[in-house]
Design a protein around this motif. Structure first.
Motif, PDB file in Angstrom:
ATOM      1  N   GLY A  15     -17.635  -1.359 -12.330  1.00 57.02           N
ATOM      2  CA  GLY A  15     -16.881  -0.880 -11.329  1.00 57.02           C
ATOM      3  C   GLY A  15     -17.563  -1.347 -10.104  1.00 57.02           C
ATOM      4  N   ALA A  16     -18.828  -0.951  -9.933  1.00 52.97           N
ATOM      5  CA  ALA A  16     -19.660  -1.205  -8.857  1.00 52.97           C
ATOM      6  C   ALA A  16     -19.790  -2.751  -8.304  1.00 52.97           C
ATOM      7  CB  ALA A  16     -21.089  -0.951  -9.182  1.00 52.97           C
ATOM      8  N   MET A  17     -19.152  -3.642  -9.197  1.00 55.36           N
ATOM      9  CA  MET A  17     -19.106  -5.009  -8.700  1.00 55.36           C
ATOM     10  C   MET A  17     -18.212  -5.237  -7.812  1.00 55.36           C
ATOM     11  SD  MET A  17     -19.520  -7.024 -12.468  1.00 55.36           S
ATOM     12  CE  MET A  17     -19.479  -8.567 -11.697  1.00 55.36           C
ATOM     13  N   VAL A  18     -16.962  -4.385  -7.674  1.00 60.19           N
ATOM     14  CA  VAL A  18     -15.900  -4.503  -6.681  1.00 60.19           C
ATOM     15  C   VAL A  18     -16.155  -3.176  -5.562  1.00 60.19           C
ATOM     16  CG1 VAL A  18     -13.459  -4.608  -6.226  1.00 60.19           C
ATOM     17  CG2 VAL A  18     -14.659  -5.290  -8.496  1.00 60.19           C
ATOM     18  N   VAL A  19     -16.392  -3.563  -4.496  1.00 64.33           N
ATOM     19  CA  VAL A  19     -16.535  -2.493  -3.478  1.00 64.33           C
ATOM     20  C   VAL A  19     -15.254  -2.331  -2.687  1.00 64.33           C
ATOM     21  CG1 VAL A  19     -17.637  -1.851  -1.094  1.00 64.33           C
ATOM     22  CG2 VAL A  19     -18.957  -3.341  -2.630  1.00 64.33           C
ATOM     23  N   THR A  20     -15.010  -1.044  -2.535  1.00 66.17           N
ATOM     24  CA  THR A  20     -13.631  -0.596  -1.832  1.00 66.17           C
ATOM     25  C   THR A  20     -13.401  -1.417  -0.573  1.00 66.17           C
ATOM     26  OG1 THR A  20     -13.763   1.624  -2.936  1.00 66.17           O
ATOM     27  CG2 THR A  20     -12.248   1.595  -1.039  1.00 66.17           C
ATOM     28  N   ALA A  21     -12.036  -1.759  -0.764  1.00 69.63           N
ATOM     29  CA  ALA A  21     -11.952  -2.869   0.502  1.00 69.63           C
ATOM     30  C   ALA A  21     -10.596  -2.182   1.198  1.00 69.63           C
ATOM     31  CB  ALA A  21     -11.409  -4.115  -0.254  1.00 69.63           C
ATOM     32  N   GLY A  22     -10.020  -2.929   2.148  1.00 63.81           N
ATOM     33  CA  GLY A  22      -8.998  -2.578   3.131  1.00 63.81           C
ATOM     34  C   GLY A  22      -9.086  -3.106   4.588  1.00 63.81           C
ATOM     35  N   GLU A  23      -8.249  -3.614   4.980  1.00 61.71           N
ATOM     36  CA  GLU A  23      -8.192  -3.910   6.403  1.00 61.71           C
ATOM     37  C   GLU A  23      -8.065  -2.714   7.365  1.00 61.71           C
ATOM     38  OE1 GLU A  23      -9.461  -6.748   7.514  1.00 61.71           O
ATOM     39  OE2 GLU A  23      -9.893  -7.304   5.398  1.00 61.71           O
ATOM     40  N   SER A  24      -7.547  -1.673   7.046  1.00 67.22           N
ATOM     41  CA  SER A  24      -7.098  -0.532   7.705  1.00 67.22           C
ATOM     42  C   SER A  24      -7.442   0.690   6.981  1.00 67.22           C
ATOM     43  CB  SER A  24      -5.608  -0.376   7.925  1.00 67.22           C
ATOM     44  OG  SER A  24      -4.853  -0.160   6.603  1.00 67.22           O
ATOM     45  N   LEU A  25      -7.518   1.758   7.398  1.00 65.08           N
ATOM     46  CA  LEU A  25      -8.056   3.032   7.081  1.00 65.08           C
ATOM     47  C   LEU A  25      -7.023   3.421   5.922  1.00 65.08           C
ATOM     48  CD1 LEU A  25     -10.137   5.319   7.621  1.00 65.08           C
ATOM     49  CD2 LEU A  25      -8.578   6.290   9.153  1.00 65.08           C
ATOM     50  N   ASP A  26      -5.649   3.273   6.101  1.00 62.77           N
ATOM     51  CA  ASP A  26      -4.841   3.622   5.061  1.00 62.77           C
ATOM     52  C   ASP A  26      -4.960   2.746   3.867  1.00 62.77           C
ATOM     53  OD1 ASP A  26      -3.621   5.652   6.683  1.00 62.77           O
ATOM     54  OD2 ASP A  26      -2.159   4.285   7.508  1.00 62.77           O
ATOM     55  N   ALA A  27      -5.176   1.381   4.083  1.00 64.83           N
ATOM     56  CA  ALA A  27      -5.398   0.352   2.871  1.00 64.83           C
ATOM     57  C   ALA A  27      -6.761   0.687   2.161  1.00 64.83           C
ATOM     58  CB  ALA A  27      -5.409  -0.824   3.602  1.00 64.83           C
ATOM     59  N   PHE A  28      -7.747   1.035   2.960  1.00 63.92           N
ATOM     60  CA  PHE A  28      -9.030   1.592   2.347  1.00 63.92           C
ATOM     61  C   PHE A  28      -8.854   2.611   1.351  1.00 63.92           C
ATOM     62  CE2 PHE A  28     -13.219   3.611   2.226  1.00 63.92           C
ATOM     63  CZ  PHE A  28     -14.120   2.587   1.950  1.00 63.92           C
ATOM     64  N   ALA A  29      -8.244   3.702   2.027  1.00 66.71           N
ATOM     65  CA  ALA A  29      -7.901   4.811   1.093  1.00 66.71           C
ATOM     66  C   ALA A  29      -7.021   4.630  -0.152  1.00 66.71           C
ATOM     67  CB  ALA A  29      -7.300   6.171   1.960  1.00 66.71           C
ATOM     68  N   ARG A  30      -6.083   3.741   0.147  1.00 64.43           N
ATOM     69  CA  ARG A  30      -5.285   3.272  -1.078  1.00 64.43           C
ATOM     70  C   ARG A  30      -5.966   2.857  -2.256  1.00 64.43           C
ATOM     71  NH1 ARG A  30      -1.538   1.557   1.803  1.00 64.43           N
ATOM     72  NH2 ARG A  30      -2.136  -0.291   1.825  1.00 64.43           N
ATOM     73  N   ASP A  31      -6.960   1.713  -1.694  1.00 61.19           N
ATOM     74  CA  ASP A  31      -7.625   1.027  -2.698  1.00 61.19           C
ATOM     75  C   ASP A  31      -8.595   1.893  -3.666  1.00 61.19           C
ATOM     76  OD1 ASP A  31      -8.527  -1.561  -3.564  1.00 61.19           O
ATOM     77  OD2 ASP A  31     -10.318  -0.972  -2.844  1.00 61.19           O
TER      78      ASP A  31
END
Length: 211
Positions: A15-31
């Motif tokens: 799991g730690a190989m993939v850092v939480t991503a997203g271009e926006s705050l909503d996308a980051f939270a969703r990821d």
């Protein structure tokens, strides 16, 4: 015990190989809600393993090396998103919305990964569970976050205690501590339920609150 500890440690490594991503705050939270929480859960599962002191030290050292990079990169990415578009951040911190004849159960420190675990426990008791997420206010400490979770959030604002990170409540501007929040809820007709109570009393039209 060491062999058993390898299973959650392997989940943490993957799991730690993939850092939480997203271009926006909503996308980051969703990821994070879609799967990033599994890294936090894997870490807790590693720490829960019954190991001897020497094994514990070794496993914890490996877990820290895996987890620290993931959580640090994710935090920096979140900071960059907020810095790039600070407008509208406050509006995305969702306040409580009261539903009639519904009891709101406030659990201090209920992060999303722990919420998932709670949902699984409830499902084993044949209860229907629907998970959702929302952003917490900063700093994520009880005096700041709890008033926003109450049905009297419209009376909360400003800073009553910078030292305790506690907002003010009502026109008099006194600290929005637990007692005053509960008093304000009761004044508006909400059923403030004590430990052990399982049903909202008759006449509590707005709903119930328990902790």
């Amino acid at each position: 015990p060491l062999a058993l500890a390898l299973e959650p440690l392997a989940r943490l490594a993957r799991g730690a190989m993939v850092v939480t991503a997203g271009e926006s705050l909503d996308a980051f939270a969703r990821d994070y809600a879609d799967g990033g929480w599994r890294v936090d859960r894997a870490l807790l599962d590693v720490l829960a393993q019954p190991l001897g002191s020497a094994q514990r030290e070794m496993v914890d050292r490996v877990a820290r090396r895996l987890y620290e990079r993931w959580i640090d990169e994710g935090a920096r990415r979140l900071q960059a998103i907020v810095a790039a578009g600070p407008a509208g951040v406050r509006e995305r911190v969702a306040a409580y919305r009261a539903d009639p004849e519904t009891c709101f159960l406030f659990v201090d420190g209920l992060r999303f990964d722990l919420g998932v675990r709670l949902g699984e426990m409830l499902e084993t008791r044949e209860l229907r569970v629907r998970l959702s997420h929302r952003l917490a206010p900063l700093p994520t400490v009880t005096p700041t976050a709890k008033p926003l979770a109450t049905p009297v959030v419209d009376a909360v604002g400003g800073v009553a205690s910078a030292e305790m990170f506690m907002p003010r409540l009502g026109a008099e501007g006194r600290a929005a501590d637990a007692v005053r929040l509960r008093d304000e809820m009761a004044r508006r007709g909400f059923a403030v339920m004590e430990r052990g109570e399982t049903r909202i009393p008759a006449g509590a039209t707005p709903g119930g609150w328990t902790e």
